[in-house]
Motif scaffolding. Sequence first.
Motif, PDB file in Angstrom:
ATOM      1  N   VAL A 300      11.061   7.177  93.650  1.00  0.00           N
ATOM      2  CA  VAL A 300      11.747   7.607  94.877  1.00  0.00           C
ATOM      3  C   VAL A 300      11.420   6.669  96.040  1.00  0.00           C
ATOM      4  CG1 VAL A 300      12.001  10.040  94.250  1.00  0.00           C
ATOM      5  CG2 VAL A 300       9.870   9.259  95.303  1.00  0.00           C
ATOM      6  N   GLY A 301      11.018   5.432  95.722  1.00  0.00           N
ATOM      7  CA  GLY A 301      10.769   4.442  96.753  1.00  0.00           C
ATOM      8  C   GLY A 301       9.424   4.576  97.435  1.00  0.00           C
ATOM      9  N   GLY A 302       8.477   5.271  96.817  1.00  0.00           N
ATOM     10  CA  GLY A 302       7.154   5.445  97.405  1.00  0.00           C
ATOM     11  C   GLY A 302       6.081   4.713  96.626  1.00  0.00           C
ATOM     12  N   SER A 303       4.859   4.803  97.111  1.00  0.00           N
ATOM     13  CA  SER A 303       3.710   4.169  96.466  1.00  0.00           C
ATOM     14  C   SER A 303       2.924   5.205  95.692  1.00  0.00           C
ATOM     15  CB  SER A 303       2.815   3.531  97.529  1.00  0.00           C
ATOM     16  OG  SER A 303       2.214   4.548  98.319  1.00  0.00           O
ATOM     17  N   ILE A 304       1.911   4.740  94.991  1.00  0.00           N
ATOM     18  CA  ILE A 304       1.041   5.675  94.288  1.00  0.00           C
ATOM     19  C   ILE A 304       0.300   6.559  95.279  1.00  0.00           C
ATOM     20  CG2 ILE A 304      -0.897   4.056  94.163  1.00  0.00           C
ATOM     21  CD1 ILE A 304      -1.584   5.239  91.427  1.00  0.00           C
ATOM     22  N   ASN A 305      -0.008   6.014  96.450  1.00  0.00           N
ATOM     23  CA  ASN A 305      -0.692   6.817  97.461  1.00  0.00           C
ATOM     24  C   ASN A 305       0.215   7.907  98.012  1.00  0.00           C
ATOM     25  OD1 ASN A 305      -3.322   6.858  99.036  1.00  0.00           O
ATOM     26  ND2 ASN A 305      -1.816   6.942 100.683  1.00  0.00           N
ATOM     27  N   ASP A 306       1.506   7.599  98.197  1.00  0.00           N
ATOM     28  CA  ASP A 306       2.468   8.604  98.638  1.00  0.00           C
ATOM     29  C   ASP A 306       2.573   9.727  97.597  1.00  0.00           C
ATOM     30  OD1 ASP A 306       3.023   6.953 100.848  1.00  0.00           O
ATOM     31  OD2 ASP A 306       4.576   5.884  99.726  1.00  0.00           O
ATOM     32  N   ALA A 307       2.634   9.342  96.318  1.00  0.00           N
ATOM     33  CA  ALA A 307       2.723  10.344  95.251  1.00  0.00           C
ATOM     34  C   ALA A 307       1.458  11.190  95.187  1.00  0.00           C
ATOM     35  CB  ALA A 307       2.968   9.646  93.913  1.00  0.00           C
ATOM     36  N   TYR A 308       0.308  10.562  95.418  1.00  0.00           N
ATOM     37  CA  TYR A 308      -0.965  11.282  95.411  1.00  0.00           C
ATOM     38  C   TYR A 308      -1.005  12.344  96.504  1.00  0.00           C
ATOM     39  CZ  TYR A 308      -5.962  11.861  96.571  1.00  0.00           C
ATOM     40  OH  TYR A 308      -7.197  12.361  96.898  1.00  0.00           O
ATOM     41  N   LEU A 309      -0.685  11.959  97.727  1.00  0.00           N
ATOM     42  CA  LEU A 309      -0.730  12.914  98.822  1.00  0.00           C
ATOM     43  C   LEU A 309       0.333  13.998  98.654  1.00  0.00           C
ATOM     44  CD1 LEU A 309      -1.950  13.832 101.450  1.00  0.00           C
ATOM     45  CD2 LEU A 309      -0.502  12.193 102.671  1.00  0.00           C
ATOM     46  N   ALA A 310       1.513  13.639  98.178  1.00  0.00           N
ATOM     47  CA  ALA A 310       2.558  14.635  97.945  1.00  0.00           C
ATOM     48  C   ALA A 310       2.123  15.647  96.889  1.00  0.00           C
ATOM     49  CB  ALA A 310       3.852  13.942  97.521  1.00  0.00           C
ATOM     50  N   SER A 311       1.365  15.203  95.903  1.00  0.00           N
ATOM     51  CA  SER A 311       0.848  16.114  94.874  1.00  0.00           C
ATOM     52  C   SER A 311      -0.135  17.109  95.479  1.00  0.00           C
ATOM     53  CB  SER A 311       0.161  15.315  93.764  1.00  0.00           C
ATOM     54  OG  SER A 311       1.054  14.420  93.136  1.00  0.00           O
ATOM     55  N   LEU A 312      -1.014  16.621  96.348  1.00  0.00           N
ATOM     56  CA  LEU A 312      -1.975  17.507  97.005  1.00  0.00           C
ATOM     57  C   LEU A 312      -1.256  18.543  97.870  1.00  0.00           C
ATOM     58  CD1 LEU A 312      -4.794  15.020  98.116  1.00  0.00           C
ATOM     59  CD2 LEU A 312      -4.578  16.303  95.984  1.00  0.00           C
ATOM     60  N   LEU A 313      -0.236  18.102  98.601  1.00  0.00           N
ATOM     61  CA  LEU A 313       0.509  19.032  99.455  1.00  0.00           C
ATOM     62  C   LEU A 313       1.200  20.100  98.609  1.00  0.00           C
ATOM     63  CD1 LEU A 313       2.055  16.503 101.999  1.00  0.00           C
ATOM     64  CD2 LEU A 313       0.124  18.045 102.376  1.00  0.00           C
ATOM     65  N   GLY A 314       1.696  19.716  97.446  1.00  0.00           N
ATOM     66  CA  GLY A 314       2.293  20.695  96.550  1.00  0.00           C
ATOM     67  C   GLY A 314       1.304  21.760  96.126  1.00  0.00           C
ATOM     68  N   ALA A 315       0.057  21.344  95.888  1.00  0.00           N
ATOM     69  CA  ALA A 315      -0.980  22.299  95.508  1.00  0.00           C
ATOM     70  C   ALA A 315      -1.266  23.280  96.643  1.00  0.00           C
ATOM     71  CB  ALA A 315      -2.254  21.550  95.118  1.00  0.00           C
ATOM     72  N   PHE A 316      -1.335  22.781  97.882  1.00  0.00           N
ATOM     73  CA  PHE A 316      -1.613  23.656  99.013  1.00  0.00           C
ATOM     74  C   PHE A 316      -0.450  24.618  99.273  1.00  0.00           C
ATOM     75  CE2 PHE A 316      -4.957  20.626  99.666  1.00  0.00           C
ATOM     76  CZ  PHE A 316      -5.957  21.333 100.321  1.00  0.00           C
ATOM     77  N   ARG A 317       0.775  24.137  99.079  1.00  0.00           N
ATOM     78  CA  ARG A 317       1.932  25.035  99.247  1.00  0.00           C
ATOM     79  C   ARG A 317       1.880  26.172  98.230  1.00  0.00           C
ATOM     80  NH1 ARG A 317       6.256  25.268  96.346  1.00  0.00           N
ATOM     81  NH2 ARG A 317       5.887  23.211  95.430  1.00  0.00           N
ATOM     82  N   ARG A 318       1.584  25.832  96.987  1.00  0.00           N
ATOM     83  CA  ARG A 318       1.503  26.839  95.934  1.00  0.00           C
ATOM     84  C   ARG A 318       0.374  27.841  96.220  1.00  0.00           C
ATOM     85  NH1 ARG A 318       3.745  25.618  90.837  1.00  0.00           N
ATOM     86  NH2 ARG A 318       5.063  23.754  90.856  1.00  0.00           N
ATOM     87  N   TYR A 319      -0.768  27.320  96.653  1.00  0.00           N
ATOM     88  CA  TYR A 319      -1.917  28.193  96.895  1.00  0.00           C
ATOM     89  C   TYR A 319      -1.630  29.158  98.037  1.00  0.00           C
ATOM     90  CZ  TYR A 319      -6.695  29.705  97.854  1.00  0.00           C
ATOM     91  OH  TYR A 319      -7.820  30.473  98.055  1.00  0.00           O
ATOM     92  N   SER A 320      -1.037  28.669  99.108  1.00  0.00           N
ATOM     93  CA  SER A 320      -0.731  29.529 100.240  1.00  0.00           C
ATOM     94  C   SER A 320       0.240  30.638  99.836  1.00  0.00           C
ATOM     95  CB  SER A 320      -0.147  28.704 101.388  1.00  0.00           C
ATOM     96  OG  SER A 320       0.005  29.468 102.554  1.00  0.00           O
ATOM     97  N   ALA A 321       1.240  30.300  99.042  1.00  0.00           N
ATOM     98  CA  ALA A 321       2.210  31.310  98.601  1.00  0.00           C
ATOM     99  C   ALA A 321       1.534  32.362  97.723  1.00  0.00           C
ATOM    100  CB  ALA A 321       3.353  30.638  97.850  1.00  0.00           C
ATOM    101  N   ARG A 322       0.668  31.931  96.816  1.00  0.00           N
ATOM    102  CA  ARG A 322      -0.008  32.891  95.938  1.00  0.00           C
ATOM    103  C   ARG A 322      -0.958  33.799  96.695  1.00  0.00           C
ATOM    104  NH1 ARG A 322      -3.539  32.195  92.914  1.00  0.00           N
ATOM    105  NH2 ARG A 322      -4.025  30.013  93.215  1.00  0.00           N
ATOM    106  N   ARG A 323      -1.496  33.316  97.814  1.00  0.00           N
ATOM    107  CA  ARG A 323      -2.416  34.112  98.618  1.00  0.00           C
ATOM    108  C   ARG A 323      -1.683  34.960  99.655  1.00  0.00           C
ATOM    109  NH1 ARG A 323      -6.862  35.259  96.517  1.00  0.00           N
ATOM    110  NH2 ARG A 323      -7.777  35.600  98.588  1.00  0.00           N
ATOM    111  N   GLY A 324      -0.352  35.045  99.520  1.00  0.00           N
ATOM    112  CA  GLY A 324       0.406  35.965 100.360  1.00  0.00           C
ATOM    113  C   GLY A 324       0.997  35.367 101.615  1.00  0.00           C
ATOM    114  N   ASP A 325       1.007  34.046 101.737  1.00  0.00           N
ATOM    115  CA  ASP A 325       1.562  33.407 102.939  1.00  0.00           C
ATOM    116  C   ASP A 325       2.504  32.281 102.525  1.00  0.00           C
ATOM    117  OD1 ASP A 325       2.085  32.712 105.545  1.00  0.00           O
ATOM    118  OD2 ASP A 325       0.243  31.558 105.809  1.00  0.00           O
ATOM    119  N   PRO A 326       3.717  32.627 102.034  1.00  0.00           N
ATOM    120  CA  PRO A 326       4.673  31.573 101.660  1.00  0.00           C
ATOM    121  C   PRO A 326       5.068  30.756 102.888  1.00  0.00           C
ATOM    122  CG  PRO A 326       5.719  33.733 101.649  1.00  0.00           C
ATOM    123  CD  PRO A 326       4.259  33.986 101.826  1.00  0.00           C
ATOM    124  N   LEU A 327       5.225  29.452 102.684  1.00  0.00           N
ATOM    125  CA  LEU A 327       5.461  28.539 103.799  1.00  0.00           C
ATOM    126  C   LEU A 327       6.937  28.172 103.892  1.00  0.00           C
ATOM    127  CD1 LEU A 327       2.423  26.144 103.176  1.00  0.00           C
ATOM    128  CD2 LEU A 327       2.525  28.146 104.672  1.00  0.00           C
TER     129      LEU A 327
END
Length: 497
Positions: A300-327
């Motif tokens: 998608v035109g990004g670097s490995i670092n972009d993919a790394y940070l996007a992966s971490l953000l995906g984890a935080f989004r999932r965790y927040s939703a599971r803990r009752g605070d969908p974003l």
Amino acid sequence: MSSQAGSQAGSQAGSQAGSQAKADPTPPRGDDGRLLWSRSEELTGFEALMWRVEADPRMRSTVVLVETLDLEPDWDRFVAATDWASRVVPRFRERIVTPFLGAGTPHWALDPDFDLHYHLRRLRLPDGAGREGLFTLAEQIAMTPLDPSRPLWEATLVGGLPDGAAALVFKLSHVLSDGMGLAQLLAGLHSRTREPMSDKPQPPPPSAPPATLPGELVRQVRSDLGLVGGAAKGLLGMAASLIRPDRAVRDATAYLVSAARVLSPPPAPPLAVLADRSPSWRFRTLDVPFADLRAAGKSVGGSINDAYLASLLGAFRRYSARRGDPLPPDRLMPVTLPVSIRREEHEPGGNHFAPARLSAPVGIVDPGVRVTEVRRRMKVALAEPALESIEIVSAGLARLPGAVVARFGGGATRSNDLQASNIPGLRADAYLAGARIERSYPFAPLPGCAAMIAMVTHGDTCCVAANLDAASFADLDGFTQDLADGFGEVLALGARA
């Protein structure tokens, strides 16, 4: 025990979270056979700031590197290898000395009572403890403070892993080095062969005359004059710019506005589910194929670092939703990424990085869109004119009392949900006292934030090491799964491409 360490390919943003060096990071050697790594006696203003901020126990800058080994090294050979390392890298035998009457900048000096026996430990895990027991032990080692009166490192050889495997838990202060500097150090110390090398340089133990009060006073005056000279140089540069006053005022204003952004927390509000903080650390790990993560970013035109940070953000989004605070899709979260500001004139080792503060797009569900948006925001953060202003500010802050510095430092970092770091690693096979290093997990400190997640490439594997505040993450097992799922959805981009 020299070793070749390759660098990660791809366009990234700095050594900790940026473009990793494409040259061999192995430090050069001097005529005496010692590595030219961290040879300066003076702490930089930023290093002195990190040292003083530890007046608050929650701001300790302890780093723990866990290297898993295919077999347990012979103890005597391991001790001999570490003794050799302490002669090749004199910093291992140096401690931080507080200036006369506690004023001024601390500096490095040889420890006259250096005792290798103190710094080396050997433990054996109980039967059945396995990998989980190893990282529980590493957590406890990390939370135990280093002795500030001694050189700031400890090494623990851990046996009792399944199939005769072992691990090294290497603890050090961040004041010694940043991630890039640590990669340089390991590249110079780890061996490329399992067998002992007979042609290694064998420098004698470093020596220095004993410190005297007049000598310490002269050192302090010299250090102060250096700061004054640096300030005078800056003033001269400013005076020269007044040839075009209109341009000078415009540039100065832009710099100050940029410095305010760089030195302030990101404007994004923290996640509600991560509000609590404590001094307790918990470690979690994940292995990700390097080629797959790079392909995912590239798709998608990004670097490995972009993919790394996007992966971490995906984890935080999932965790927040599971803990009752969908974003919502437009939700942002505060993230800080250390970015390398190393220049050619900097010696290997030490700390040469600046914090890039980011309002990160945690609410975006589509992983491809999230990678693209991360890349856009990273470009803006890296283009800040005052990105290196922390070095200017830290020189003055480091001279304040430790309690004052800790209050300032804590206020600047506690609003962060995440600090993320991407560190170059050893791409070729590397050995420690005859044992092959199979994985390398770098657990960086938690300076008041909820999570510090670092990634280092070892061979063809990205080793992800998450240091999590035990109070912030009420469901550690759940977040561990969210982390795997966050990377999974980004890696799927490469598979589809």
